[in-house]
Structure formats: structure tokens, C-alpha cells
Design an enzyme around this catalytic site. Structure first.
Site, PDB file in Angstrom:
ATOM      1  N   ASP A  45       1.017  -1.335  -0.012  1.00  0.00           N
ATOM      2  CA  ASP A  45       0.077   0.186  -0.121  1.00  0.00           C
ATOM      3  C   ASP A  45       0.774   1.367  -0.098  1.00  0.00           C
ATOM      4  O   ASP A  45       0.535   2.264  -0.493  1.00  0.00           O
ATOM      5  CB  ASP A  45      -0.884  -0.061   1.159  1.00  0.00           C
ATOM      6  N   GLY A  46       1.932   1.300   0.612  1.00  0.00           N
ATOM      7  CA  GLY A  46       2.818   2.235   0.818  1.00  0.00           C
ATOM      8  C   GLY A  46       3.532   2.472  -0.609  1.00  0.00           C
ATOM      9  O   GLY A  46       3.486   3.830  -0.992  1.00  0.00           O
ATOM     10  N   ASN A 125      -4.895   8.920   1.633  1.00  0.00           N
ATOM     11  CA  ASN A 125      -5.108   7.958   2.778  1.00  0.00           C
ATOM     12  C   ASN A 125      -5.779   8.933   3.777  1.00  0.00           C
ATOM     13  O   ASN A 125      -6.709   8.997   4.278  1.00  0.00           O
ATOM     14  CB  ASN A 125      -3.948   7.288   3.479  1.00  0.00           C
ATOM     15  N   GLU A 126      -4.843  10.026   4.268  1.00  0.00           N
ATOM     16  CA  GLU A 126      -5.389  10.970   5.053  1.00  0.00           C
ATOM     17  C   GLU A 126      -4.232  12.125   5.394  1.00  0.00           C
ATOM     18  O   GLU A 126      -3.002  12.044   4.940  1.00  0.00           O
ATOM     19  CB  GLU A 126      -5.308  10.192   6.637  1.00  0.00           C
ATOM     20  N   ARG A 151      -7.035  19.459  22.532  1.00  0.00           N
ATOM     21  CA  ARG A 151      -5.884  19.248  23.219  1.00  0.00           C
ATOM     22  C   ARG A 151      -5.421  17.771  23.127  1.00  0.00           C
ATOM     23  O   ARG A 151      -6.266  17.042  23.487  1.00  0.00           O
ATOM     24  CB  ARG A 151      -5.871  19.999  24.544  1.00  0.00           C
ATOM     25  N   ASP A 153      -2.581  14.534  21.183  1.00  0.00           N
ATOM     26  CA  ASP A 153      -1.529  14.312  20.207  1.00  0.00           C
ATOM     27  C   ASP A 153      -1.680  14.833  18.760  1.00  0.00           C
ATOM     28  O   ASP A 153      -0.744  15.298  18.137  1.00  0.00           O
ATOM     29  CB  ASP A 153      -1.108  12.814  20.191  1.00  0.00           C
ATOM     30  N   ALA A 188      -5.434  10.782  20.545  1.00  0.00           N
ATOM     31  CA  ALA A 188      -4.967  10.929  22.126  1.00  0.00           C
ATOM     32  C   ALA A 188      -5.434  12.226  22.491  1.00  0.00           C
ATOM     33  O   ALA A 188      -4.617  13.209  23.024  1.00  0.00           O
ATOM     34  CB  ALA A 188      -3.582  10.298  22.404  1.00  0.00           C
TER      35      ALA A 188
END
Ligand code: NAD
Length: 271
Positions: A45-46, A125-126, A151, A153, A188
Site C-alpha cells: 500500500d505504501g 489516505n489521510e 488538546r 497528540d 489521544a
């Protein structure tokens, strides 16, 4: 027919690339890195992400095809031992009826910098925005209305076909790529009596957009698929469903939910 091959560069991918070039020559296909009709990605996929970004300015004219050299990929669905069959069906008028071009939505990322300029990118992807060494603090607006002060990650904004990648690890939902949408997932987030975020991922339809205003004094990492950049000149980032789409050539059916099942569940369970 003009074609190009993007490979992962490892021994297996290089051998398969050589084999594909020989097959292509026998069918009279022309190698072109300028204006290919098909781009064959050999690797994982990469590798498809690399192929996509290499031809980012010609997405409308190219159909991508993926051969996976490791485990079954989401974008790479042909196995190395099917390479002869792939070359044959690509060149067989009788098989043309079976050829389907599927078009998957992309996320558009418009980054406005301190000097007032706006640069536009697209991701397969994103897009992610993450804090470096410290918490990311960023205001999130949806359709020009303040939604929350994030707030944590970071924030991940994915396409439907990218929903099975990083987004899945963030507990985002999986979206069928026939749905034109983007998904916002938290990385997170900090939630306590003082700070509050939604906590769930959100799916925006095509006619909606979101804006992220990161806290100016902090450093952050911007990622678009496998491409990363540390930035400190960003004022705001607008994400929406892109008007552009990526085209994949399917020479046989390979339903999205079958890929999900094979990648994440497999046949060894539920017996
Ligand atoms: P890579 O090629 O090692 O890819 C990482 C993994 O993501 C591989 O197992 C790959 O098969 C899988 N993957 C990529 N696209 C996918 C998709 N659409 N659906 C399901 N799985 C997919 O590393 P890279 O080349 O740097 O790839 C970048 C991608 O890695 C990013 O676009 C991101 O989606 C993914 N990623 C995932 C995580 C995570 O799951 N925690 C963290 C960071 C990045």
C-alpha cells in the site's frame, strides 16, 4: 497503451518490475513516465501512496493498478503469480468488458500560511496534524462554526479508502469508498474537568468543511499520507472532500468489504 511502473525497490519488486516490462513489450505497450494511461504499483500500500503522489498532477488521466509482494494490500490486490494474467487482461479487447474504473474520493487540504498564501494538497489516505514534543492545541471549526478546542497528540482527517489505515488504529469507522466523505478522528485527546473534546470520530459529507487553527506558538508535524513536514508558518488548515478523485482499474471484482474481511479477520477465525 502507455504505462509506468512504480516499485518498492526491494529484490522481489525489482524482479517483478523487470518481468512486467518484458510482458508489456510483448504486448506493444509503451513505457512513459510523462503521460501513462496505467500506473502499476509493485510492492505494498505504501508503494501505491508513492505512485499516487508521483502522478498527483495527472490523476484524471491515469488508472492505478496494484501488485502486492507481501500480504494482501488495500490498494494492491494482484499477487505476483498473477502478473502474466494481469498483462494479458490489460491488453485483451475481449476482457475490456470486465474492466471497471473505480473512482475513490480524496481529501483536499488547503494550508494558509503566515504570509497569507494558501497551498493546496490532496491525500489518498489521510492528513494528520500532530504536536512535536508537546501537546497540539488547535481550534476546530465545522462549517465556519467553532466546534471545540482540541488538546492532545493530534487530529487525523481521512478519506474513505484511508479509513482502514491510520484512522482505523484511532478507532474511526470504516467508510465504503463509494461514499463521498471525510472523517475526523482524534489522536489521544486530553479529556478531563478542564478540557473537553467530542471523543468520537465525525464524518463530514461532501458539502461540508472543517478548519483547524493550530496554536501559533507550538511546533507541529503535518503529514499527508507518507509525506511529513515540520511547520511553524501555518495559520489555518481547511479540509474538505476534494473535487478530484483517484482512479483504480479493476480487471475483476474485489469488493471493499472482502478486502476488509481478508485484511483484518481472515479465514483462521470464526471457524
Ligand atoms: P507503510 O507502507 O509501512 O504502511 C503502514 C501500514 O499501513 C502498512 O501495513 C500498509 O499496508 C497499511 N496501509 C496503508 N494504506 C492503507 C489503507 N488504505 N488501508 C489499510 N491499510 C493501509 O508506511 P508508509 O509508506 O509510511 O505508509 C503511510 C501510511 O501508514 C499512512 O498513510 C497511514 O495511514 C499509515 N499509518 C498507520 C498508523 C497506524 O495504523 N497506527 C500510524 C502511522 C501511519
Amino acid at each position: 497503451m502507455k504505462y509506468f511502473v512504480v516499485d518498492r525497490g526491494d529484490e522481489i519488486s525489482l524482479k517483478l518490475t523487470e518481468q512486467f516490462h518484458q510482458l508489456a513489450a510483448s504486448y506493444g505497450m509503451i513505457l512513459s513516465d510523462e503521460s501513462p494511461d496505467y500506473v502499476v504499483s509493485i510492492g505494498g500500500d505504501g508503494t501505491m501512496l508513492h505512485a499516487f503522489h508521483r502522478f498527483i498532477n495527472r490523476l484524471n488521466d491515469i488508472a492505478f493498478v496494484g501488485i502486492h509482494t507481501g500480504r494482501l494490500g488495500f490498494y494492491a490486490d494482484w499477487t505476483p503469480d498473477e502478473i502474466e494474467e494481469l498483462a494479458r487482461v490489460m491488453n485483451s479487447p475481449a476482457e475490456a468488458d470486465h474492466l471497471r474504473i473505480v473512482r475513490y474520493p480524496l481529501v483536499e487540504i488547503a494550508i494558509t500560511t503566515k504570509n497569507g498564501e494558501t497551498e493546496t494538497h490532496v491525500a489518498l489516505n489521510e492528513f494528520t496534524l500532530r504536536g512535536i514534543e508537546e501537546t497540539l492545541v488547535a481550534q476546530l471549526n465545522i462549517n465556519d462554526v467553532t466546534f471545540e478546542m482540541f488538546r492532545g497528540d493530534g487530529i487525523c482527517i481521512s478519506t474513505p479508502s484511508g479509513s482502514t489505515a491510520y484512522n482505523k488504529a484511532l478507532n474511526g469507522g470504516l467508510i465504503h469508498p463509494s461514499i463521498e466523505a471525510i472523517q475526523i478522528a482524534e489522536i489521544a485527546s486530553i479529556n478531563n474537568r478542564v478540557f473537553r473534546t467530542l471523543g468520537s470520530s465525525m464524518i463530514l459529507p461532501k458539502h461540508h468543511h472543517c478548519d483547524i487553527y493550530p496554536h501559533a506558538k507550538r511546533r507541529f508535524l503535518l503529514s499527508i499520507d507518507h509525506l511529513h513536514a515540520q511547520r511553524s508558518d501555518v495559520v489555518s488548515i481547511r479540509c474538505r472532500v476534494s473535487d478530484r478523485k483517484v482512479h483504480f482499474a479493476r480487471f475483476r471484482p474485489y469488493p471493499f468489504w472482502s478486502r476488509v474481511q481478508r485484511a483484518f479477520i481472515g479465514d483462521d477465525f470464526n471457524k
